[in-house]
Write a protein that holds these residues in place. Structure first.
Motif, PDB file in Angstrom:
ATOM      1  N   VAL A  58       0.842  -1.201   0.000  1.00  0.00           N
ATOM      2  CA  VAL A  58       0.000   0.000   0.000  1.00  0.00           C
ATOM      3  C   VAL A  58       0.877   1.251   0.000  1.00  0.00           C
ATOM      4  O   VAL A  58       0.573   2.246  -0.652  1.00  0.00           O
ATOM      5  CB  VAL A  58      -0.956  -0.025   1.214  1.00  0.00           C
ATOM      6  CG1 VAL A  58      -1.724   1.288   1.329  1.00  0.00           C
ATOM      7  CG2 VAL A  58      -1.918  -1.209   1.099  1.00  0.00           C
ATOM      8  N   ARG A  59       1.984   1.190   0.698  1.00  0.00           N
ATOM      9  CA  ARG A  59       2.871   2.342   0.804  1.00  0.00           C
ATOM     10  C   ARG A  59       3.963   2.344  -0.264  1.00  0.00           C
ATOM     11  O   ARG A  59       4.408   3.409  -0.705  1.00  0.00           O
ATOM     12  CB  ARG A  59       3.524   2.315   2.202  1.00  0.00           C
ATOM     13  CG  ARG A  59       4.220   3.591   2.629  1.00  0.00           C
ATOM     14  CD  ARG A  59       4.719   3.495   4.078  1.00  0.00           C
ATOM     15  NE  ARG A  59       5.534   2.314   4.329  1.00  0.00           N
ATOM     16  CZ  ARG A  59       6.803   2.190   3.943  1.00  0.00           C
ATOM     17  NH1 ARG A  59       7.401   3.164   3.290  1.00  0.00           N
ATOM     18  NH2 ARG A  59       7.469   1.093   4.216  1.00  0.00           N
ATOM     19  N   GLU A  60       4.385   1.172  -0.685  1.00  0.00           N
ATOM     20  CA  GLU A  60       5.615   1.093  -1.497  1.00  0.00           C
ATOM     21  C   GLU A  60       5.390   0.914  -2.993  1.00  0.00           C
ATOM     22  O   GLU A  60       6.350   0.967  -3.768  1.00  0.00           O
ATOM     23  CB  GLU A  60       6.489  -0.073  -1.004  1.00  0.00           C
ATOM     24  CG  GLU A  60       6.982   0.080   0.421  1.00  0.00           C
ATOM     25  CD  GLU A  60       8.050  -0.956   0.750  1.00  0.00           C
ATOM     26  OE1 GLU A  60       9.056  -1.021   0.039  1.00  0.00           O
ATOM     27  OE2 GLU A  60       7.851  -1.699   1.735  1.00  0.00           O
ATOM     28  N   THR A  61       4.179   0.632  -3.427  1.00  0.00           N
ATOM     29  CA  THR A  61       3.971   0.342  -4.849  1.00  0.00           C
ATOM     30  C   THR A  61       4.030   1.613  -5.691  1.00  0.00           C
ATOM     31  O   THR A  61       3.291   2.560  -5.427  1.00  0.00           O
ATOM     32  CB  THR A  61       2.605  -0.335  -5.068  1.00  0.00           C
ATOM     33  OG1 THR A  61       2.507  -1.461  -4.199  1.00  0.00           O
ATOM     34  CG2 THR A  61       2.460  -0.789  -6.514  1.00  0.00           C
ATOM     35  N   PRO A  62       4.889   1.634  -6.707  1.00  0.00           N
ATOM     36  CA  PRO A  62       4.963   2.810  -7.591  1.00  0.00           C
ATOM     37  C   PRO A  62       3.863   2.747  -8.644  1.00  0.00           C
ATOM     38  O   PRO A  62       4.101   2.411  -9.789  1.00  0.00           O
ATOM     39  CB  PRO A  62       6.348   2.672  -8.221  1.00  0.00           C
ATOM     40  CG  PRO A  62       6.605   1.207  -8.243  1.00  0.00           C
ATOM     41  CD  PRO A  62       5.864   0.604  -7.083  1.00  0.00           C
ATOM     42  N   MET A  63       2.651   3.053  -8.254  1.00  0.00           N
ATOM     43  CA  MET A  63       1.499   2.812  -9.131  1.00  0.00           C
ATOM     44  C   MET A  63       1.588   3.573 -10.454  1.00  0.00           C
ATOM     45  O   MET A  63       1.386   3.013 -11.503  1.00  0.00           O
ATOM     46  CB  MET A  63       0.200   3.193  -8.412  1.00  0.00           C
ATOM     47  CG  MET A  63      -0.133   2.294  -7.242  1.00  0.00           C
ATOM     48  SD  MET A  63      -0.506   0.587  -7.719  1.00  0.00           S
ATOM     49  CE  MET A  63      -2.229   0.723  -8.207  1.00  0.00           C
ATOM     50  N   PHE A  64       1.819   4.878 -10.380  1.00  0.00           N
ATOM     51  CA  PHE A  64       1.697   5.705 -11.597  1.00  0.00           C
ATOM     52  C   PHE A  64       3.048   6.243 -12.089  1.00  0.00           C
ATOM     53  O   PHE A  64       3.074   7.075 -12.993  1.00  0.00           O
ATOM     54  CB  PHE A  64       0.755   6.887 -11.331  1.00  0.00           C
ATOM     55  CG  PHE A  64      -0.644   6.450 -10.994  1.00  0.00           C
ATOM     56  CD1 PHE A  64      -1.469   5.949 -11.983  1.00  0.00           C
ATOM     57  CD2 PHE A  64      -1.119   6.526  -9.695  1.00  0.00           C
ATOM     58  CE1 PHE A  64      -2.764   5.528 -11.683  1.00  0.00           C
ATOM     59  CE2 PHE A  64      -2.407   6.116  -9.379  1.00  0.00           C
ATOM     60  CZ  PHE A  64      -3.231   5.615 -10.371  1.00  0.00           C
ATOM     61  N   GLN A  65       4.140   5.807 -11.486  1.00  0.00           N
ATOM     62  CA  GLN A  65       5.432   6.355 -11.884  1.00  0.00           C
ATOM     63  C   GLN A  65       5.681   6.090 -13.365  1.00  0.00           C
ATOM     64  O   GLN A  65       5.502   4.981 -13.845  1.00  0.00           O
ATOM     65  CB  GLN A  65       6.568   5.739 -11.043  1.00  0.00           C
ATOM     66  CG  GLN A  65       6.964   6.580  -9.845  1.00  0.00           C
ATOM     67  CD  GLN A  65       6.016   6.424  -8.678  1.00  0.00           C
ATOM     68  OE1 GLN A  65       4.881   6.010  -8.850  1.00  0.00           O
ATOM     69  NE2 GLN A  65       6.473   6.769  -7.488  1.00  0.00           N
TER      70      GLN A  65
END
Lengths: 233, 599
Positions: free
Chosen positions: B50-57
């Motif tokens: 939830v904190r570490e995923t680079p969703m939109f990078q």
């Protein structure tokens, strides 16, 4: 398992294909170019000292297996860059010839692609070492070629002068035997220019990429797309 | 209870679960929901998607435009951290230097393991897949049948959320009504393939993937999964309400911060932690299972990676779910006077008959897909696939190999990356300048790739043992891999190549690169598909198997294996869903035995 497949190619296979493609272009031998006196000099009236050899990168670490993925990065953040101001000018001029500005988007030179290419050839990973030799040798060759044919650095050529050189090396199957190595360099440089450019916001927009934005639903292809593919009349 | 340290561990637990991925996550979930006090040991670090995923990078903000490197083989933004094909200080070796006899081992040293980046393809094994020997005399039958596992496939699909459809095809099981989530619409390239390859007899149907195409029914499913357990129902309903539906924007391989796809860290572990019955100790690399004077397992010895010191922790039951080969390694390293060849290895079969998946790909360029009007094609990976379809031809002896493969599709306008306009000169005659920009627009998204995933038959020459000399940085002996494909796999890989080339041609496209007739050139190296299973297979006979059909080792009754090591065969179906179904089934039995006082 496999992962996302941008461009219809899985990353795993894309790497494989990239290596295959790289292997099919002739290896650009720095020694061969340096040894050819007709190419090594700048202008005939101005003999130059022999070019220094392209040094391999010193061994150093990459970004490791656990970098902070939530941060953003730019060239030079993880390893030092290579280009001298002259190399950078030559690279920028070539980027702008390969991807010039048009009504859709700016040129590759305007959106930081030379920095990306520098980052790429400066990376401490095995594949990049091969690219490094090819790119640095090729930049030296194309600058020398510009001085030989037009008596000025490649970066100072007019567009038509620059294209006169590029036309000779833009496709390996069409290149003369003596230009094969330069054509291999050009193919790699064009690939890297495209890689750098089409990943920028300007490049993505140019291609019509519309993802990476949350959607309430997946609507499937619009009618115009189905028609284009011949799936509906 | 939560993430603990070596200092805050309890003295003893009901169950120690080694590993936190598909098997460890499912095992811990099932046990803790029913009240067992569980300690989970993970060799890698804590990881919070939830904190570490680079969703939109975007790729241009990553080093090298996000392209894979030896440090991050599947790309910079891929979810795997602290792992890969090579892990510093933790080598493995190969018994042979010959090409074609190498096995590459992908490990993810992180909470949730490889479930953080996996492809999310969630296919059930079919009835044939549990009785392969009975059908063609090759390999081994499982001691269980599809009917034994089917109720657990139902449960896992409801728990994790799987989209797909029921098509009633041979050996391609349907799920009961109300279990699957709706399949997303197909992309234009997938639709074109479906229309064109029909003439080759290749079916194209919605893929089953562990992605929420809509939110889960949190009012109905918890009661179906945990009847007579209101507390478990409440906890699961809460967890389900914390998961969003896919928003069709980002690649699943990065992981999912909105918890829309399955990874152990977003689906299994949050409710298990909410029970208060789970402690998780990360950076704890298990070296061996320890034995009490009564011959029963009494806990494990592990290396605390922070201090480098070895510690012990005790439990009534030990479950190995560390991934097939790591579980094998732990068993082989658990040597004692009563088990000189490794624990639970009286059959001599620990490490034997490891299998990967037969993999081969062909890509093509499809003129009909050029210059498509812009529209979103992101989200939830592949939407369709082709299940194996040549059962009748195979039975009639028309194929030169046994068993089958399914086909995964890759087509769409994904976020541009390094390869989007790479090597276009094949089509453009070397264009550059304004023409190149026009060509890039035209060809973007016009490529398709077909990838085969086929069944490997277990053989005597594919196994792992302990390297007699090499140790990791903690002094623990490492695995040595022995590998050999048989003609079955090589012929199957060659068949894939011909099929995929024909599919591309049927779409009016041109194949990229060579189409290999030699299986040795067509097949991906062992381990490359990251589907390794086997090594502690289940069975009905203690002399011919390592565990019974519940993952309980024959030699040590309070020692279980619940991961892919149990597999007797490796069907073309991706193994993760079956790993989870078996882990749930084994855990139910374990709980029952605990209740009866048999452990």
């Amino acid at each position: 398992m496999n992962t996302t497949k941008p461009g219809g190619i899985s990353r795993r296979d894309a790497v494989k294909w990239m290596l295959t493609a790289a292997a099919t272009v002739p290896w650009l031998q720095p020694s061969a170019l340096a040894a050819d006196p007709s190419r090594a000099g700048t202008s005939p009236a101005e003999p130059q000292p022999a070019a220094p050899p392209i040094e391999p990168l010193p061994s150093r670490d990459g970004y490791g297996t656990d970098p902070d993925l939530t941060k953003t990065y730019g060239p030079g953040d993880f390893w030092p860059l290579t280009f001298t101001p002259e190399q950078r000018r030559t690279a920028a001029a070539l980027c702008a010839l390969i991807i010039p500005a048009d009504e859709h988007s700016p040129s590759a030179a305007e959106v930081g692609v030379p920095d990306f290419i520098d980052e790429w050839i400066s990376a401490p990973y095995p594949e990049h070492g091969y690219n490094r030799v090819t790119i640095l040798t090729g930049l030296r060759w194309i600058d020398a070629e510009a001085r030989r044919r037009f008596s000025r650095p490649f970066a100072d050529l007019s567009e038509s002068q620059g294209r006169a050189i590029c036309d000779d090396i833009c496709w390996v199957p069409k290149a003369t035997e003596q230009n094969l190595e330069a054509a291999g360099f050009f193919a790699m440089f064009r690939n890297l220019t495209a890689a750098g450019f089409y990943t920028t916001p300007e490049g993505m927009k140019d291609l019509g990429y519309v993802g990476n934005t949350p959607q309430a639903s997946f609507d499937g292809p619009p009618e115009a797309a189905l028609r284009k593919a011949g799936l509906i009349a | 209870m939560a993430i603990v340290t070596a200092e805050t561990l309890r003295d003893s637990y009901d169950v120690i679960v080694v590993g936190s991925g598909a098997a460890g996550g499912q095992t811990a979930y099932t046990l803790t929901m029913e009240g067992a006090k569980v300690l989970m040991l993970e060799a890698g670090r804590n990881y919070d998607p939830v904190r570490e995923t680079p969703m939109f990078q975007e790729n241009f903000r990553a080093p090298l435009r996000g392209t894979g490197t030896p440090d991050k083989p599947f790309g910079f933004h891929d979810a795997t951290v602290g792992g890969g094909w090579k892990i510093a200080g933790e080598p493995y070796t190969s018994a042979s230097a010959e090409s074609g006899r190498q096995f590459t081992w992908y490990r993810a040293r992180m909470l949730g393991g490889r479930t953080n980046h996996w492809a999310r393809n969630a296919l059930r094994n079919g009835p044939y897949d549990f009785k392969p020997y009975s059908r063609d005399g090759l390999g081994f039958d499982w001691p269980i049948s599809y009917e034994d596992v089917a109720p657990y496939y139902d449960k896992v699909e409801m728990l994790i959320g799987v989209y797909g459809s029921n098509e009633g095809l041979e050996n391609t099981p349907d799920s009961p009504d109300g279990v699957l989530l709706p399949a997303p619409k197909a992309r234009v390239g997938e639709l074109l393939a479906k229309q064109r390859v029909a003439r080759l007899g290749v079916p194209v149907i919605p893929l089953h993937r562990a992605v929420l195409s809509q939110r889960q029914d949190f009012q109905r499913i918890p009661a179906r999964l945990h009847p007579n357990n209101p507390r478990a129902q409440r906890i699961l309903a809460d967890s389900m309400q914390g998961r969003a539906a896919c928003f069709w924007a980002t690649p699943c391989g990065r992981g999912c911060a909105i918890r829309a796809n399955y990874q152990s860290t977003t689906v299994h572990l949050p409710p298990a932690l909410a029970t208060g019955n789970l402690d998780i100790l990360t950076d704890a690399l298990v070296r061996e299972v320890t034995l009490g004077s009564d011959g029963r397992a009494d806990g494990v010895a592990y290396v605390d990676r922070h201090s480098g010191t070895e510690r012990r922790v005790r439990a009534r039951v030990v479950v190995l779910a560390a991934s097939a080969c790591e579980s094998v390694r732990i068993l082989l390293n658990s040597r004692s006077p009563s088990f000189p060849n490794g624990l639970a290895n009286s059959s001599g079969l620990v490490g034997r008959y490891i299998m990967d998946t037969v993999g081969s790909s062909v890509g093509g360029q499809i003129p009909l897909l050029e210059a498509m009007p812009p529209h979103n094609e992101e989200g939830a990976g592949d939407h369709v696939y082709s299940p194996w379809w040549l059962y009748r031809e195979q039975k009639a002896g028309k194929l030169n190999f046994p068993r089958g493969y399914h086909i995964e599709f890759a087509s769409g306008k994904y976020m541009p990356n390094q390869y989007t306009a790479w090597a276009l000169e094949r089509y453009t005659g070397g264009s550059y300048g304004r023409r190149f920009k026009e060509d890039a627009r035209r060809y973007y998204g016009s490529f398709i790739q077909f990838t085969g995933r086929g069944e490997m038959i277990p053989n005597e020459n594919s196994f792992c043992d302990l390297d007699p000399a090499v140790k990791d940085k903690w002094g623990i002996p490492v695995l040595r891999f022995h590998w050999q494909w048989s003609e079955h796999e090589l012929r199957q890989a060659a068949h894939m190549q011909q099929t995929f080339a024909a599919m591309i041609q049927s779409m009016g496209g041109s194949v990229i690169g060579a189409v290999h007739e030699d299986g040795r050139r067509a097949i991906a190296p062992g381990g490359y598909i990251i589907h390794e299973v086997g090594g502690a297979r289940m069975g009905g006979d203690p002399k011919r198997s390592v565990t019974n059909s519940w993952g309980q080792t024959w030699d040590v009754k309070n020692l279980f294996v619940t991961d892919g090591a149990l597999f007797c065969s490796n069907a073309d179906k991706n193994p993760t869903l079956t790993i989870m179904a078996l882990a749930w089934r084994c855990s139910d039995y374990l709980l029952e035995e605990l209740r009866k006082g048999n452990l």
